[in-house]
Design a protein around this motif. Sequence first.
Motif, PDB file in Angstrom:
ATOM      1  N   GLU A 195      -5.723   4.686   3.154  1.00  0.00           N
ATOM      2  CA  GLU A 195      -5.791   4.148   1.819  1.00  0.00           C
ATOM      3  C   GLU A 195      -6.562   2.953   1.803  1.00  0.00           C
ATOM      4  OE1 GLU A 195      -5.487   5.431  -1.422  1.00  0.00           O
ATOM      5  OE2 GLU A 195      -5.174   7.200  -0.166  1.00  0.00           O
TER       6      GLU A 195
ATOM      7  N   GLN B 262      -0.012  -3.469   0.926  1.00  0.00           N
ATOM      8  CA  GLN B 262       0.399  -2.256   0.703  1.00  0.00           C
ATOM      9  C   GLN B 262       1.896  -2.127   1.436  1.00  0.00           C
ATOM     10  OE1 GLN B 262      -0.895   0.308  -1.598  1.00  0.00           O
ATOM     11  NE2 GLN B 262       1.396   0.831  -1.316  1.00  0.00           N
TER      12      GLN B 262
ATOM     13  N   ASP C 256       1.710  -4.502  -3.339  1.00  0.00           N
ATOM     14  CA  ASP C 256       1.514  -2.853  -3.910  1.00  0.00           C
ATOM     15  C   ASP C 256       2.539  -2.020  -3.318  1.00  0.00           C
ATOM     16  OD1 ASP C 256      -0.919  -3.396  -5.576  1.00  0.00           O
ATOM     17  OD2 ASP C 256      -2.015  -3.248  -3.853  1.00  0.00           O
ATOM     18  N   GLY C 257       3.449  -1.541  -4.121  1.00  0.00           N
ATOM     19  CA  GLY C 257       4.577  -0.709  -3.720  1.00  0.00           C
ATOM     20  C   GLY C 257       5.768  -1.407  -4.204  1.00  0.00           C
ATOM     21  N   SER C 258       6.872  -0.533  -4.439  1.00  0.00           N
ATOM     22  CA  SER C 258       7.959  -1.161  -4.924  1.00  0.00           C
ATOM     23  C   SER C 258       9.165  -1.135  -4.208  1.00  0.00           C
ATOM     24  CB  SER C 258       8.355  -0.383  -6.149  1.00  0.00           C
ATOM     25  OG  SER C 258       8.608   1.132  -6.048  1.00  0.00           O
TER      26      SER C 258
ATOM     27  N   VAL D  68       4.978   0.636   2.533  1.00  0.00           N
ATOM     28  CA  VAL D  68       5.669   1.958   2.499  1.00  0.00           C
ATOM     29  C   VAL D  68       7.048   1.814   3.089  1.00  0.00           C
ATOM     30  CG1 VAL D  68       5.293   4.060   3.631  1.00  0.00           C
ATOM     31  CG2 VAL D  68       3.461   3.127   2.369  1.00  0.00           C
ATOM     32  N   TRP D  69       7.890   2.401   2.589  1.00  0.00           N
ATOM     33  CA  TRP D  69       9.223   2.447   3.161  1.00  0.00           C
ATOM     34  C   TRP D  69       9.420   3.455   3.752  1.00  0.00           C
ATOM     35  CZ3 TRP D  69      12.251  -2.192   2.727  1.00  0.00           C
ATOM     36  CH2 TRP D  69      11.912  -2.922   1.467  1.00  0.00           C
TER      37      TRP D  69
ATOM     38  N   ALA E  85      -0.810   6.775   6.525  1.00  0.00           N
ATOM     39  CA  ALA E  85      -1.192   7.003   4.857  1.00  0.00           C
ATOM     40  C   ALA E  85      -1.821   5.996   4.402  1.00  0.00           C
ATOM     41  CB  ALA E  85       0.289   7.186   4.213  1.00  0.00           C
ATOM     42  N   MET E  86      -1.278   4.936   5.007  1.00  0.00           N
ATOM     43  CA  MET E  86      -2.016   3.428   4.186  1.00  0.00           C
ATOM     44  C   MET E  86      -3.208   3.252   5.105  1.00  0.00           C
ATOM     45  SD  MET E  86       1.384   0.719   4.210  1.00  0.00           S
ATOM     46  CE  MET E  86       1.994   0.880   5.745  1.00  0.00           C
TER      47      MET E  86
END
Lengths: 309, 365
Positions: B214, B191, B360-362, B193-194, B210-211
């Motif tokens: 999850e 995963q 996962d994530g863009s 997160v930026w 946050a990660m």
Amino acid sequence: MSTELILSLTSLLAIGLGYAIPLIFASMGELVVEKSGVLNLGVEGMMIVGAVTAFSVTVDTGSVWLGLLAGGIAGTLISVIFAVLAIHLLTRQVPTGLALTIFGLGLSGYLGKDLVGKTVPDSIVYPVPILKEIPILGDSLFTQTLPGYLAIIIGLVVVYVLAKTRIGLIVRAVGESPEVAHSIGFSVRKTRYAATLFGGLMAGLGGGYIALIQQKFWVENMTAGIGWIALILVVFSSWKPFRLILGAIFFGIISGLSFYMQAKNYPINPNLLNSMPFIASMVVLCITSANSKRSSANAPASLGQSYHS
Amino acid sequence: MKMRLYKLVKTAAALATVAVLGGAVQAEDSVNIGFVYVGPVGDGGWTFAHDNGRQEMIKNLKADGIEAKTTVIESVPEGPEAERVIRELSVKGNSIIFTTSFGYMDPTFKVARTQPKTTFFHATGFKNAPNMGTYEPRTYQGAYLAGVMAGHMSKSKKLGFVASIPIPEVIRNINAYTLGAQSVDPSITTQIVWIGDWFNPAKEKQAAEAMIAEGADVLLQNTDSPAVLKAAQDNGVMAFGWDSDMTAYGPKAHLASAVIQWGGFYTDAVKSVLDGKFDNANVWDGVKEGMIDIISYNKDLLSEEAIAAAEAAKAKMMAGERIVFVGPIQNKAGEEVVAAGVSLDDDALHGLSWLVKGIDGSLPE
């Protein structure tokens, strides 16, 4: 609601509140300062000096409370510089505050040279019985460390003192009209000194909280702009203390929401998500200032103006 | 307003330091060397690692009978102010100057053209002059080795990566971390997160939490503070140190640290100039050359297999084998982007702009 959704909201609130507590400390202090008519832009500088002092004392003594206290005292001492310059010698408040921030950042970097890589003991989390059972809110709001509760309690005390007590009335009177306050026998200078020092104390505690409880390490410039957000929050809440507490939590949640939504893989561009705190601030500012009479009436009338008695 | 004033004061302070320290007289067996840092030495990460390298260089050179007198200018803003600082260092008699951040590329280049007697080394850029070379660490190799260990240690089969800014270097590191873990178990996902910042402890912590919420249980970060490691420790999951050895920040969560060791390069670079053997090539060093390493294994947490697997991968890197970006590799959408048996060359790596399958994530675009 599904269990998963409840869990999600709980973790989001917890992430937001962790971010909000130092903000509550610092912005509550600055609110009182501004209520007395003084604009101190040195919050970031006072916070970072509070952070380095708190961290250093806790590393030496092992006590988080002593560290936090030292952080508060350090913040107060730094604010004395501002008070002497801006209140006594009547320098312009805006550049004086900016200078204080630059001074604080430099000083803390110097003082903290030997602290890089050191750690402090974990603070114990104290869940409040009964209240922690409240769904969603309980697990995040009522599962804090003692200094975390302290922030909320001090916040509520300030709400009460400003609104309901004689001291609060004097502070507000000095901020609204120093001439009138002076003419009926209140000392503008003493009141502003006291308010400014209180602001320093709170900023120091906020910085101490960041170093000792939120992060538990020291690196240079670690407050990374929290002091500026605290300043924005005061305007954001239209100088209303209760709204300020809610605003701090709102800011924390909005800031965490971006990471939270990325971690949940919502198909939204991360850049857009990361700009949410700014978008949200603009929206709220638009709403609160829509009625120009009401919003400008809340700003202390003598804010930022020197008073020569 | 705040930033401008802040930068002004910092630059003034930097220039004053140059004026005071830069005027040392050069003896025959000594060399004056200037260092320009983007952050404070106390950042515990990127600049801290550079300064450790500088100190190691002084020691190494002393052992060879060369006295290195260094002048350090910290927290120099990237941009026109940097040019003045670099020029001042050169004019004041520093014959070798290291500029240690990407944003110093153009300022260094400009000064290099007008100061032909000084030799410049610029970190992580791509512009060269006859008297200006570049150097960069293959940080993705450290990320890959961390990934191999994460692959062994993750129970949830979900890793987390706190990412800063979407440039090829960071994208390489995210991919390498994932590929390292997938070399152990192809079903593992990462995963991302930026946070849009290199240094922001509060945001780094929130992103990590946050990660973790999850289900990510082994984290790596391409940001500069130890906040992610600390958040991992607070929440009972595992993480790695980055750039510098971060063991002390979270001993119960720390698996190992992927570090950059600049000392060897700085020593060799100075010697090459003194021996008249300087060439302005692009140095891109990794594990093989000793610039990247994975250190401080946490033997309480890591299984023996995890350490053995990381050591085996490291041994291949030491031997010069390219093992990170070797096909078949599929991108996020599942299309094959590197064919089986093909290894991405340095040009392709320099411009890398896609994520591998299992992330996962863009990418913010």
